[in-house]
Design an enzyme around this catalytic site. Sequence first.
Site, PDB file in Angstrom:
ATOM      1  N   VAL A  17      49.423   7.233  42.855  1.00  0.00           N
ATOM      2  CA  VAL A  17      49.212   8.497  43.500  1.00  0.00           C
ATOM      3  C   VAL A  17      48.021   9.362  43.312  1.00  0.00           C
ATOM      4  CG1 VAL A  17      50.351  10.698  44.409  1.00  0.00           C
ATOM      5  CG2 VAL A  17      51.832   8.566  43.950  1.00  0.00           C
ATOM      6  N   CYS A 264      59.019   2.778  44.481  1.00  0.00           N
ATOM      7  CA  CYS A 264      59.529   3.971  45.186  1.00  0.00           C
ATOM      8  C   CYS A 264      61.008   3.880  45.671  1.00  0.00           C
ATOM      9  CB  CYS A 264      58.580   4.206  46.409  1.00  0.00           C
ATOM     10  SG  CYS A 264      57.222   5.172  45.924  1.00  0.00           S
ATOM     11  N   ARG A 331      56.663  -3.933  39.938  1.00  0.00           N
ATOM     12  CA  ARG A 331      57.945  -3.097  39.311  1.00  0.00           C
ATOM     13  C   ARG A 331      59.000  -3.274  40.501  1.00  0.00           C
ATOM     14  NH1 ARG A 331      54.816   2.531  38.954  1.00  0.00           N
ATOM     15  NH2 ARG A 331      53.504   1.659  40.553  1.00  0.00           N
TER      16      ARG A 331
END
Length: 445
Positions: A17, A264, A331
């Site tokens: 990010v 996320c 991930r």
Amino acid sequence: MSGVKNMKITIIGTGYVGLVSGVCYAEIGNQVTCVDNDKKKISMLRDGEIPIYEPGLKELMDINMNVGRLHFTTELLEAVRTADLVIVAVGTPPLSTGEADLSFVESAVHQVALAMNGYLVIAIKSTVPVGTNVRVKQWIATKTKHPFDVVSIPEFMREGSAIFDTMHPDRIIIGADSKRASTLLFELHRPLSDQIMLTDIHSAEMIKYASNAFLATKISFINEIANICEKVGADVEEVALGMGLDRRIGSSFLKAGIGYGGSCFPKDTKALIQIAGNVEYDFKLLKSVVEVNQMQRWGIIEKLKQALGTLKGRKIAIWGLAFKPGTDDVREAPSLEIVAKLLELGAKIRLYDPVAMDNFLRYLGHPDIIGFEDALEAVTGCDAVCLLTEWEVICEINLKQVAEVMASPIIIDGRNVFDYESVKKAGIIYFPIGRSKPMDRIQST
């Protein structure tokens, strides 16, 4: 659209990010300094190398470094003291409880507070639980007497299309309780979107979690529909198409498969469940979404057993390891658990992914795993292949060649990439997700 240019922005954290945001803020004309305490990463970035795979990021980074709008440093003090705005974009990984670990955020804002030499706006871009920005204000207030404002600016970028999502966002959310701070953030983001929503800080924090939880819910819902379709003879692709034509529903995130992964959705759904629990609310729907997603990936194993019987000693190829195409991120990728289960069942694994191979093997290395640089080479001599990530190079593979080199031409298609006609012509035994064989259709004359 116009806005303030040449704003001096310091971004703390050069992860996904922070790096993408820094490059894009520089691209719209601001002076951006990205700070990280990882000296090796900063040295790499200064040399024009990027630690993540994101299409278009390096090219944009090079342009803005060359014109002097983008800088990288480990020196936080000077970067904060010369900034109009400090953006915190450090990681908030999940704790064992599912809650977000705020230790990196706390450390960052403490350092910012100690470095301040006048009024400053501190924006939290990290995904944080509702109420965190209030805690941030308290943390900073204990370390400085200088005036400041804290705002929430949640990010909504998707890996693989992060540059586009940042430069052309659906909306910008700004959570602030200060007119001065909200005006600054509004002007900064005006070049990017006309859809800028100003709200309170708590609501801004909640919007991020609620958005990701809703999208995760759509994915788990269509996967449940897919499982029913297999039992009743319907085709989930047709069902999703028909549903998506309804404007109230929309077509996005109605793609059946092996479930969501990445940094996320898994983290944010579990965190929201924990946030609800902290205020004594049982979020039953979201708990089911997480449970469905976890179970969905095991359908790949069941289809392999259906096709091959025992998996002990079988050579199984895996096409695609990243949680989605366009990224090297593994991930929470379904591939990790699927491959681990196959190894447990005694299978020999052959892997292919165009960019995520090294990351995957860092998570899961094993003597019975062999990686290949070519998708066709990976399936040679294999008893079956499982397609887990829909990379373009995989979707466009010559199926006839695949059938010729495999020991038994079996494809378990976890992303519904191929059509029945193509696999039938190639002589492949095909197991998609939630799809029945198409009926002969009456052609209009």
